[in-house]
Design an enzyme around this catalytic site. Structure first.
Site, PDB file in Angstrom:
ATOM      1  N   GLY A   1      50.775  69.819  29.416  1.00 55.64           N
ATOM      2  CA  GLY A   1      49.395  70.080  29.818  1.00 55.64           C
ATOM      3  C   GLY A   1      48.900  69.087  30.846  1.00 55.64           C
ATOM      4  N   SER A   2      47.667  69.275  31.281  1.00 56.88           N
ATOM      5  CA  SER A   2      47.145  68.437  32.372  1.00 56.88           C
ATOM      6  C   SER A   2      46.891  67.002  31.904  1.00 56.88           C
ATOM      7  CB  SER A   2      45.855  69.060  32.929  1.00 56.88           C
ATOM      8  OG  SER A   2      44.870  69.126  31.908  1.00 56.88           O
ATOM      9  N   THR A   3      46.539  66.804  30.638  1.00 55.99           N
ATOM     10  CA  THR A   3      46.337  65.429  30.156  1.00 55.99           C
ATOM     11  C   THR A   3      47.691  64.730  30.009  1.00 55.99           C
ATOM     12  OG1 THR A   3      44.419  66.256  28.926  1.00 55.99           O
ATOM     13  CG2 THR A   3      45.150  64.017  28.442  1.00 55.99           C
TER      14      THR A   3
ATOM     15  N   ASP B   1      43.910  71.501  22.569  1.00 57.70           N
ATOM     16  CA  ASP B   1      42.775  72.311  23.021  1.00 57.70           C
ATOM     17  C   ASP B   1      41.548  72.005  22.173  1.00 57.70           C
ATOM     18  OD1 ASP B   1      44.096  73.888  25.101  1.00 57.70           O
ATOM     19  OD2 ASP B   1      45.325  74.589  23.437  1.00 57.70           O
TER      20      ASP B   1
ATOM     21  N   GLY C   1      48.307  75.132  22.475  1.00 57.64           N
ATOM     22  CA  GLY C   1      48.949  76.330  23.010  1.00 57.64           C
ATOM     23  C   GLY C   1      48.277  76.899  24.235  1.00 57.64           C
ATOM     24  N   GLY C   2      47.189  76.219  24.657  1.00 52.38           N
ATOM     25  CA  GLY C   2      46.519  76.650  25.892  1.00 52.38           C
ATOM     26  C   GLY C   2      47.489  76.689  27.071  1.00 52.38           C
TER      27      GLY C   2
ATOM     28  N   GLU D   1      56.416  72.336  21.512  1.00 52.92           N
ATOM     29  CA  GLU D   1      55.577  71.176  21.172  1.00 52.92           C
ATOM     30  C   GLU D   1      55.685  70.889  19.685  1.00 52.92           C
ATOM     31  OE1 GLU D   1      51.810  72.561  22.610  1.00 52.92           O
ATOM     32  OE2 GLU D   1      51.994  71.424  24.488  1.00 52.92           O
TER      33      GLU D   1
ATOM     34  N   LYS E   1      37.347  68.018  23.677  1.00 51.71           N
ATOM     35  CA  LYS E   1      38.263  68.672  22.732  1.00 51.71           C
ATOM     36  C   LYS E   1      37.868  68.395  21.277  1.00 51.71           C
ATOM     37  CE  LYS E   1      40.741  69.795  26.334  1.00 51.71           C
ATOM     38  NZ  LYS E   1      42.157  69.446  26.468  1.00 51.71           N
TER      39      LYS E   1
HETATM   40  O1  DER Z   1      49.104  73.823  25.459  1.00 52.99           O
HETATM   41  C1  DER Z   1      48.933  72.763  24.881  1.00 52.99           C
HETATM   42  O2  DER Z   1      49.137  72.597  23.670  1.00 52.99           O
HETATM   43  C2  DER Z   1      48.345  71.629  25.660  1.00 52.99           C
HETATM   44  O3  DER Z   1      48.692  70.381  25.096  1.00 52.99           O
HETATM   45  C3  DER Z   1      46.838  71.808  25.620  1.00 52.99           C
HETATM   46  O4  DER Z   1      46.507  71.907  24.300  1.00 52.99           O
HETATM   47  C4  DER Z   1      46.081  70.682  26.276  1.00 52.99           C
HETATM   48  O5  DER Z   1      46.158  70.907  27.633  1.00 52.99           O
HETATM   49  P1  DER Z   1      45.180  70.123  28.632  1.00 52.99           P
HETATM   50  O6  DER Z   1      45.510  68.648  28.453  1.00 52.99           O
HETATM   51  O7  DER Z   1      45.586  70.644  29.984  1.00 52.99           O
HETATM   52  O8  DER Z   1      43.773  70.455  28.246  1.00 52.99           O
END
Ligand code: DER
Length: 223
Positions: A29-31, A84, A95-96, A103, A121
């Site tokens: 994910g972006s974080t 998320d 799962g976003g 994961e 979040k």
């Molecule tokens: O898909 C995922 O599980 C990612 O970790 C998501 O939950 C967080 O993504 P983000 O850091 O881009 O908001």
């Protein structure tokens, strides 16, 4: 601080949980991308990473970090991943980014799950974010009907008008309208439905620590 700056803040803060010589469990994910960028700055001190998606693998390799197959390690000291949603018990909706299955697999190898997230979040009760569920395609409608019986509305995740296909070749339902007050029981219930590959409730693999990016800085929550 912008949301992007908050993500960078917690991505860097996660380095405090990395010890020399480790193989690090890395989420998606972006974080997490901010964490991977920070990890690159100490890449000579770690032995490599186990990745939870093709996307994270590509980013790790591009930064010169060795990526190990999950079958090559017995145990990981730490798994760093985003969420998320995360609740006061450390249970998460994930799962976003469509990586929930790998994961959960990599998280299951780790002694400690460090969740990195911006404060948006943090929720009291999971479920405002549509719950991702990875499913075997032929079971999608049957599973959607089971969620409807619980008051949920399941939608097939699309990409360019066609069903989104995960790294594992399966489809994803995003289920809105749920309020998940007992994440452990909910995760077990959905896991039992035929055709469910992974449900995006992380209660059995909950976070042990959350580094929450807030305007006042990083808030560390232990669960
Ligand atoms: O898909 C995922 O599980 C990612 O970790 C998501 O939950 C967080 O993504 P983000 O850091 O881009 O908001």
């Amino acid at each position: 601080l912008t949301q992007d700056e908050l993500k960078a803040l917690v991505g860097r803060a996660a380095l405090q949980y990395i010890e020399p010589g480790q193989i690090v469990g890395v989420g998606t994910g972006s974080t997490v991308n901010k964490f991977i960028d920070a990890l690159a700055s100490v890449k000579d001190r770690i032995r490599g990473a186990v990745s939870s998606s093709e996307a994270s693998t590509a980013r790790l390799r591009a930064l010169g970090i060795e990526v190990w197959d999950a079958n090559e390690v017995e145990r990981l000291s730490v798994y760093v991943d985003g969420a998320d949603e995360i609740d006061p018990r450390g249970c998460m909706i994930k799962g976003g980014g469509a990586a929930l299955t790998r994961e959960k697999i990599v998280a299951a190898l780790a002694d400690r799950f460090v969740c990195i997230a911006d404060e948006s979040k943090w929720v009291e009760t999971l479920g405002r974010f549509p719950l991702p569920v990875e499913v075997i395609p032929m079971a999608a409608q049957q599973i959607a009907r089971r969620f409807a019986a619980l008051g949920g509305q399941a939608r097939l995740r699309l990409k360019d008008g066609a069903p989104w296909v995960t790294d594992n070749g399966q489809h994803i339902l995003d289920v809105s309208g749920l309020r998940i007050t007992e994440p452990l029981a909910f995760e077990s219930m959905v896991n039992d439905w035929p055709g469910v590959v992974t449900v995006g409730v992380f209660a059995h693999q909950k976070a042990n620590v959350c580094l929450l990016g807030t305007a006042q800085g990083v808030r560390t929550v232990e669960f």
